[in-house]
Design a protein around this motif. Structure first.
Motif, PDB file in Angstrom:
ATOM      1  N   SER A  51      30.279  45.093  40.552  1.00 62.10           N
ATOM      2  CA  SER A  51      31.656  44.594  40.613  1.00 62.10           C
ATOM      3  C   SER A  51      32.359  44.857  39.287  1.00 62.10           C
ATOM      4  O   SER A  51      31.720  45.060  38.258  1.00 62.10           O
ATOM      5  CB  SER A  51      31.665  43.095  40.917  1.00 62.10           C
ATOM      6  OG  SER A  51      31.250  42.366  39.800  1.00 62.10           O
ATOM      7  N   LEU A  52      33.646  44.823  39.345  1.00 58.46           N
ATOM      8  CA  LEU A  52      34.454  45.017  38.138  1.00 58.46           C
ATOM      9  C   LEU A  52      34.182  43.896  37.143  1.00 58.46           C
ATOM     10  O   LEU A  52      34.197  44.109  35.935  1.00 58.46           O
ATOM     11  CB  LEU A  52      35.934  45.053  38.530  1.00 58.46           C
ATOM     12  CG  LEU A  52      36.917  45.607  37.531  1.00 58.46           C
ATOM     13  CD1 LEU A  52      36.559  47.022  37.158  1.00 58.46           C
ATOM     14  CD2 LEU A  52      38.311  45.563  38.105  1.00 58.46           C
ATOM     15  N   ALA A  53      33.888  42.702  37.662  1.00 59.64           N
ATOM     16  CA  ALA A  53      33.613  41.557  36.786  1.00 59.64           C
ATOM     17  C   ALA A  53      32.288  41.724  36.053  1.00 59.64           C
ATOM     18  O   ALA A  53      32.144  41.293  34.908  1.00 59.64           O
ATOM     19  CB  ALA A  53      33.583  40.271  37.603  1.00 59.64           C
ATOM     20  N   GLY A  54      31.307  42.350  36.680  1.00 59.41           N
ATOM     21  CA  GLY A  54      29.981  42.461  36.080  1.00 59.41           C
ATOM     22  C   GLY A  54      29.749  43.722  35.281  1.00 59.41           C
ATOM     23  O   GLY A  54      28.794  43.804  34.518  1.00 59.41           O
ATOM     24  N   SER A  55      30.606  44.713  35.428  1.00 63.96           N
ATOM     25  CA  SER A  55      30.398  45.992  34.762  1.00 63.96           C
ATOM     26  C   SER A  55      30.784  45.924  33.290  1.00 63.96           C
ATOM     27  O   SER A  55      31.716  45.230  32.905  1.00 63.96           O
ATOM     28  CB  SER A  55      31.226  47.065  35.454  1.00 63.96           C
ATOM     29  OG  SER A  55      31.114  48.285  34.760  1.00 63.96           O
ATOM     30  N   ARG A  56      30.076  46.670  32.483  1.00 56.95           N
ATOM     31  CA  ARG A  56      30.374  46.729  31.050  1.00 56.95           C
ATOM     32  C   ARG A  56      30.873  48.104  30.632  1.00 56.95           C
ATOM     33  O   ARG A  56      30.888  48.428  29.456  1.00 56.95           O
ATOM     34  CB  ARG A  56      29.123  46.370  30.233  1.00 56.95           C
ATOM     35  CG  ARG A  56      28.666  44.952  30.440  1.00 56.95           C
ATOM     36  CD  ARG A  56      29.666  43.981  29.835  1.00 56.95           C
ATOM     37  NE  ARG A  56      29.569  42.692  30.480  1.00 56.95           N
ATOM     38  CZ  ARG A  56      30.591  41.988  30.890  1.00 56.95           C
ATOM     39  NH1 ARG A  56      31.807  42.433  30.734  1.00 56.95           N
ATOM     40  NH2 ARG A  56      30.432  40.828  31.467  1.00 56.95           N
ATOM     41  N   ALA A  60      35.896  49.700  33.161  1.00 59.30           N
ATOM     42  CA  ALA A  60      35.945  48.333  33.685  1.00 59.30           C
ATOM     43  C   ALA A  60      36.642  47.404  32.693  1.00 59.30           C
ATOM     44  O   ALA A  60      37.435  46.550  33.086  1.00 59.30           O
ATOM     45  CB  ALA A  60      34.543  47.830  34.005  1.00 59.30           C
ATOM     46  N   ASN A  61      36.360  47.573  31.414  1.00 61.77           N
ATOM     47  CA  ASN A  61      37.037  46.764  30.394  1.00 61.77           C
ATOM     48  C   ASN A  61      38.539  47.011  30.414  1.00 61.77           C
ATOM     49  O   ASN A  61      39.337  46.076  30.320  1.00 61.77           O
ATOM     50  CB  ASN A  61      36.473  47.067  29.003  1.00 61.77           C
ATOM     51  CG  ASN A  61      35.070  46.536  28.819  1.00 61.77           C
ATOM     52  OD1 ASN A  61      34.676  45.564  29.458  1.00 61.77           O
ATOM     53  ND2 ASN A  61      34.310  47.183  27.960  1.00 61.77           N
TER      54      ASN A  61
END
Length: 161
Positions: A51-56, A60-61
């Motif tokens: 997910s976009l929330a979990g990606s680093r 994604a940032n």
């Protein structure tokens, strides 16, 4: 040796003295909570299974930064999702809408599964069909008996000889 250890320890304590706490991502916790809820429904375009929330990833940032800016502008969750879909396509959503363009995304896995099952069933039917038992004629049985007798005689000749 003691001097090297002393220097290493002093360098480590110096690093700890200058270490800072992580800065909060948003000044407003409500904004951050909305960001998380929206970005969990979206796929990272680099990682694709995250997910976009979990990606680093860097992308994604950047996308989270963009979503945060849209939240601050007062956009609704639907407006933000529409903005992301317009910019990156339906693939950015974990649950893309069902429409002719996305039918392959929705139906594709089931079609592949059905094809796999059909291929497996066809293979199993061919494998189980096998050759049909055919009765041997009397002449064939006599030839087989003659070959077996000849093989037995040659073995006994090797043993005796």
């Amino acid at each position: 040796m003691k001097r090297i250890i002393l220097i290493a320890l002093s360098l480590m304590s110096l690093q700890l003295a200058f270490a800072n706490d992580a800065a909060p991502l948003a000044d407003d916790p409500v904004t951050e909570q909305r960001l998380i809820s929206i970005s969990e429904e979206m796929r990272c375009l680099v990682c694709q299974n995250e997910s976009l929330a979990g990606s680093r990833s860097d992308l994604a940032n950047d996308l989270r930064r963009e979503i945060r800016a849209l939240i601050r502008e007062g956009k609704s969750d639907d407006q933000i999702r529409n903005f992301m879909v317009e910019r990156y396509g339906d693939f950015v959503l974990y649950r893309p809408p069902v429409k002719p363009v996305t039918w392959l995304l929705w139906i594709g896995p089931f079609v592949i599964l059905a094809i796999g099952i059909a291929v497996l069933l066809g293979y199993l039917r061919r494998r189980n069909a096998g050759p049909v038992d055919a009765a041997l004629s009397t002449e064939d049985n006599q030839k087989i008996d003659a070959l077996l007798n000849a093989a037995d005689q040659s073995k006994q000749g090797e043993i005796n000889g």
